[in-house]
Design a protein around this motif. Structure first.
Motif, PDB file in Angstrom:
ATOM      1  N   PHE A   1      -6.424   9.889   0.856  1.00 45.25           N
ATOM      2  CA  PHE A   1      -5.604  11.265   0.483  1.00 45.25           C
ATOM      3  C   PHE A   1      -4.576  11.240   1.518  1.00 45.25           C
ATOM      4  O   PHE A   1      -4.685  11.176   2.899  1.00 45.25           O
ATOM      5  N   LYS A   2      -3.234  11.379   1.223  1.00 49.43           N
ATOM      6  CA  LYS A   2      -2.094  11.483   1.892  1.00 49.43           C
ATOM      7  C   LYS A   2      -1.643  12.868   2.451  1.00 49.43           C
ATOM      8  O   LYS A   2      -1.789  13.765   1.528  1.00 49.43           O
ATOM      9  N   HIS A   3      -1.030  12.960   3.511  1.00 52.42           N
ATOM     10  CA  HIS A   3      -0.734  14.297   4.159  1.00 52.42           C
ATOM     11  C   HIS A   3       0.728  14.314   4.655  1.00 52.42           C
ATOM     12  O   HIS A   3       0.797  13.444   5.747  1.00 52.42           O
TER      13      HIS A   3
ATOM     14  N   PRO B   1       0.824  -1.140  -0.123  1.00 57.35           N
ATOM     15  CA  PRO B   1       0.071  -0.009   0.054  1.00 57.35           C
ATOM     16  C   PRO B   1       1.024   1.239   0.040  1.00 57.35           C
ATOM     17  O   PRO B   1       0.092   2.292   0.161  1.00 57.35           O
ATOM     18  N   HIS B   2       2.266   1.186  -0.201  1.00 60.69           N
ATOM     19  CA  HIS B   2       2.941   2.393  -0.102  1.00 60.69           C
ATOM     20  C   HIS B   2       4.243   2.212  -1.035  1.00 60.69           C
ATOM     21  O   HIS B   2       5.334   1.729  -0.688  1.00 60.69           O
ATOM     22  N   THR B   3       4.228   2.692  -2.259  1.00 57.62           N
ATOM     23  CA  THR B   3       5.142   2.949  -3.201  1.00 57.62           C
ATOM     24  C   THR B   3       5.404   4.299  -3.732  1.00 57.62           C
ATOM     25  O   THR B   3       4.246   4.908  -3.989  1.00 57.62           O
ATOM     26  N   HIS B   4       6.511   4.415  -4.445  1.00 62.34           N
ATOM     27  CA  HIS B   4       6.477   5.729  -5.320  1.00 62.34           C
ATOM     28  C   HIS B   4       7.331   5.465  -6.282  1.00 62.34           C
ATOM     29  O   HIS B   4       8.820   5.631  -6.329  1.00 62.34           O
ATOM     30  N   MET B   5       6.743   4.785  -7.378  1.00 63.85           N
ATOM     31  CA  MET B   5       7.593   4.600  -8.791  1.00 63.85           C
ATOM     32  C   MET B   5       7.634   5.848  -9.423  1.00 63.85           C
ATOM     33  O   MET B   5       6.792   6.847  -9.258  1.00 63.85           O
TER      34      MET B   5
ATOM     35  N   THR C   1       6.497  -1.039   1.912  1.00 66.31           N
ATOM     36  CA  THR C   1       7.842  -0.840   1.565  1.00 66.31           C
ATOM     37  C   THR C   1       8.400   0.431   1.245  1.00 66.31           C
ATOM     38  O   THR C   1       9.446   0.781   1.867  1.00 66.31           O
ATOM     39  N   ASP C   2       7.353   1.457   0.970  1.00 65.71           N
ATOM     40  CA  ASP C   2       7.684   2.766   0.750  1.00 65.71           C
ATOM     41  C   ASP C   2       8.923   2.800  -0.352  1.00 65.71           C
ATOM     42  O   ASP C   2       9.794   3.580  -0.303  1.00 65.71           O
ATOM     43  N   HIS C   3       8.552   1.966  -1.376  1.00 66.77           N
ATOM     44  CA  HIS C   3       9.616   1.811  -2.308  1.00 66.77           C
ATOM     45  C   HIS C   3       9.703   2.788  -3.167  1.00 66.77           C
ATOM     46  O   HIS C   3       8.988   3.530  -3.937  1.00 66.77           O
TER      47      HIS C   3
ATOM     48  N   VAL D   1       1.301   5.987   7.822  1.00 66.61           N
ATOM     49  CA  VAL D   1       2.106   5.255   7.318  1.00 66.61           C
ATOM     50  C   VAL D   1       3.475   5.223   7.794  1.00 66.61           C
ATOM     51  O   VAL D   1       3.785   5.772   8.773  1.00 66.61           O
ATOM     52  N   HIS D   2       4.344   4.306   7.539  1.00 63.70           N
ATOM     53  CA  HIS D   2       5.646   4.045   7.851  1.00 63.70           C
ATOM     54  C   HIS D   2       5.795   4.329   9.373  1.00 63.70           C
ATOM     55  O   HIS D   2       6.768   4.885   9.783  1.00 63.70           O
ATOM     56  N   VAL D   3       4.998   3.515  10.308  1.00 62.28           N
ATOM     57  CA  VAL D   3       5.188   3.691  11.743  1.00 62.28           C
ATOM     58  C   VAL D   3       6.609   3.001  12.010  1.00 62.28           C
ATOM     59  O   VAL D   3       6.811   1.961  11.736  1.00 62.28           O
TER      60      VAL D   3
END
Ligand code: URQ
Ligand code: ZN
Ligand code: ZN
Length: 480
Positions: free
Chosen positions: A149-151, A58-62, A315-317, A238-240
Motif C-alpha cells: 500500500f502506497k502513501h 515496480p513503479h509505473t503510472h500508466m 522508472t516511475d514511468h 520509492v524513488h530515493v
C-alpha cells in the motif's frame, strides 16, 4: 508454444553459467547445457549473449489521471514499450481520490489494465482514512492479491497522506501482512517553498528543484521510517533521489530495521542542470518529483546500490507530452509531474552500471528484477530462471548499441529524458509468457495478453522481511 533459447549464458541474481533454456506453454521447462530441440520448437540463438529474468519495474503510472490531465502512456503502449526494453512485469498504482472507495478505484484500474501486453500487479494508494478504507485494505489483501500500500507524503491539497493516516495505515498493513511504501517528500514544506518562489515571481521549471530540496525528502524519509519502526512494520521508500533519504535508510538498516529503497534510472544519470535549460519545453520535460539532483547525489545513489542499501531500480514511468506540460507555462507548480523510462531503464543501468564496473552481472539482475520479485512476493514465479517459473526472459547483447531518442522509442510520449544517450548493452530478444515478443528490433506485443498478478501477503510478513528478502516465501509457483 515451445521455444528454445540456445547457446547463451544464464545470469541470475546469484549464478552465471552456460545453459540453454526451454520454454513450454509459458513456463520454463528445462535449463541446462545442450538441450534437445523439441519438434516444432522456435529457436533463439543466444550465443555470446546473456539470458536473464525479464525486468520487473515496480513503479509505473500508466494512464494516470493527475494534476488536471491523464498520462499519455496507457497500459498497452506502456507495457509494449517495456517489452522492447527487456521489462516483462510492471507493478502500477491504484490511486483513489480522497474519499473514493478503494474497491471502486481498484476495479477502475483493473479495467484500464485489461489491455496490457505484459503481466502487471498493483500497489494501492491510501489517500484518505476511515473505517471503510481499513475494511477495503483487508478485502484487497484477502481477496485480490494486493500486498503493498502506497502513501504519498507529498502533493498537499491532493493525495497527500498526513501522519495520522500513515500511523493508521501502517498499523493495518502490519495486521494484514502487507508492505507499506512511501513517496517521501514533506508536502507542507514543498507547498510553502512553492508559494514563496511564486511570490518572488519565479514561475519557470527552474523553480521546481528549488521547491523540493534534498532535505525535504530526507525529513519525510526519516519520519516514515521512524513511524514504521515504532509500529514494527517494514517500509519501502520509492524513488530515493538523494543522499539525505539514502542516509536515513542506511542508518535504519544498520539498526536491523526492515527498510527497503528503490531508485530510478533517471536519478542515477541526470542532474538538476536540466531545469536551467533555456528551452522551456525541454526544462519542463524533466519535471518530476523528487527532482533530478546534483552529481554528488547520483554518486551516493550508486553507492547505495553497490552497498545493498538500495534494493530495486524502477522508472516511475508517468508520461506527459509537451502540450500537457504547457499547463504550467505561467506557474511551475501546475506542470504535470512525471517522466518516462520503462523502455530505457535496463539499458541505462547496464551501460552506466555494468560497463563502468559499478555493478556485477548478478547485481544487475537483482536490481532490475529479482529483488523486486522477492520484496513484493512474486518470486520465484517472476525474477528467476528456473523450472516452473514464468517464461519471462530477456536475451541481452552486451555488445549491441542503441542511441536513445523520442524519435525512435516505443513510448507514447514526445520526450525522452535520456535523449541522445548512446548505450552499449541492449535487449536483443524479450520473451513474455514463453512468447518471443521482442525479436531483435521487431515488437510483437499483443494487446490484452498481460495477466493480473496476485501477490499474496506474507504470513508473518515482518519476520520474513526482517530476514531480508533472501527467504523464499511460499508463492504461487511453490503452492501449485
Ligand atoms: O509522484 C509520483 O510518483 C507520481 C505522481 C508520478 N510523478 C512524479 O513526478 N514522480
Ligand atoms: Zn512519487
Ligand atoms: Zn510514482
Amino acid at each position: 508454444m515451445t521455444l528454445l533459447i540456445r547457446g547463451g549464458t544464464v545470469v541470475t541474481h546469484d549464478e552465471t553459467y552456460r545453459a540453454d533454456v526451454l520454454c513450454v506453454d509459458g513456463q520454463i521447462a528445462a535449463v541446462g547445457p545442450d538441450l534437445e530441440v523439441p519438434a516444432g520448437a522456435e529457436i533463439i540463438d543466444a550465443a555470446g549473449q546473456y539470458v536473464m529474468p525479464g525486468g520487473i519495474d515496480p513503479h509505473t503510472h500508466m494512464q494516470l489521471p493527475f494534476m488536471g490531465t491523464v498520462a499519455s502512456e496507457d497500459f498497452y503502449t506502456g507495457t509494449a514499450a517495456g517489452l522492447a526494453g527487456g521489462t516483462t512485469t510492471i507493478i502500477d498504482f491504484v490511486i483513489p481520490s480522497p474519499g473514493q472507495s478503494l474497491m471502486e478505484a481498484f476495479e477502475t484500474w483493473r479495467g484500464w489494465a485489461d489491455k496490457a501486453a505484459a503481466d502487471y500487479a498493483f500497489h494501492v494508494a491510501i489517500t484518505w482514512w476511515d473505517d471503510s478504507v481499513r475494511e477495503d485494505m483487508g478485502t484487497l489483501v484477502r481477496e485480490h492479491g494486493v500486498n503493498s500500500f502506497k502513501h504519498f507524503m507529498a502533493y498537499k491539497n491532493a493525495i497527500m497522506a498526513t501522519d495520522d493516516i500513515l500511523v493508521e495505515s501502517f498499523t493495518r498493513c502490519l495486521e494484514l501482512g502487507a508492505v507499506p511504501t512511501v513517496h517521501a517528500e514533506n508536502g507542507e514544506l514543498v507547498y510553502h517553498l512553492q508559494q514563496k518562489l511564486l511570490a518572488q515571481g519565479i514561475t519557470g521549471p527552474e523553480a521546481h528543484p528549488l521547491s523540493r530540496p534534498p532535505q525535504v525528502e530526507g525529513e519525510a524519509a526519516s519520519r516514515a521510517i521512524r513511524i514504521a519502526g515504532t509500529l514494527g512494520a517494514p517500509i519501502y521508500v520509492v524513488h530515493v533521489s538523494c543522499k539525505d533519504s539514502l542516509d536515513e535508510i542506511t542508518y535504519a538498516r544498520q539498526q536491523g530495521q526492515a527498510v527497503y529503497g528503490e531508485c530510478l534510472a533517471g536519478h542515477l544519470v541526470i542532474d538538476e542542470s536540466v531545469y536551467r535549460n533555456k528551452d522551456w519545453d525541454t526544462a519542463a520535460g524533466y519535471v518530476m518529483s523528487p527532482p533530478f539532483r546534483s552529481k554528488a547525489h547520483q554518486d551516493a545513489l550508486w553507492k547505495g546500490l553497490q552497498s545493498g542499501n538500495l534494493q530495486t531500480t524502477a522508472t516511475d514511468h508517468c508520461c506527459f507530452c509537451a502540450e500537457q506540460k504547457a499547463m504550467g507555462k505561467d506557474d511551475f507548480t501546475k506542470i504535470p509531474n512525471g517522466t518516462a523510462g520503462i523502455e530505457d531503464r535496463m539499458a541505462v543501468l547496464w551501460d552506466e552500471g555494468v560497463n563502468s564496473g559499478r555493478l556485477s552481472l548478478q547485481e544487475f539482475v537483482a536490481l532490475t528484477s529479482t529483488n523486486a520479485a522477492k520484496i513484493f512476493n512474486l518470486y520465484p514465479r517472476k525474477g528467476a530462471v528456473r523450472v516452473g517459473a514464468d517464461a519471462d526472459l530477456v536475451v541481452w547483447d552486451p555488445k549491441g548499441t542503441r542511441t536513445i531518442s523520442a524519435k525512435t522509442h516505443h513510448q507514447n510520449i514526445d520526450f525522452n529524458i535520456f535523449e541522445g544517450k548512446t548505450v552499449t548493452g541492449i535487449p536483443r530478444h524479450t520473451i513474455s509468457q514463453g512468447k518471443w515478443v521482442w525479436r531483435d528490433g521487431e515488437l510483437h506485443a499483443e494487446r490484452g495478453a498481460g495477466r493480473y498478478l496476485e501477490r499474496p501477503a506474507y504470513p508473518g510478513v515482518y519476520d520474513v522481511l526482517k530476514r531480508r528478502a533472501e527467504v523464499n516465501t511460499p508463492t504461487a509457483v511453490d503452492r501449485d
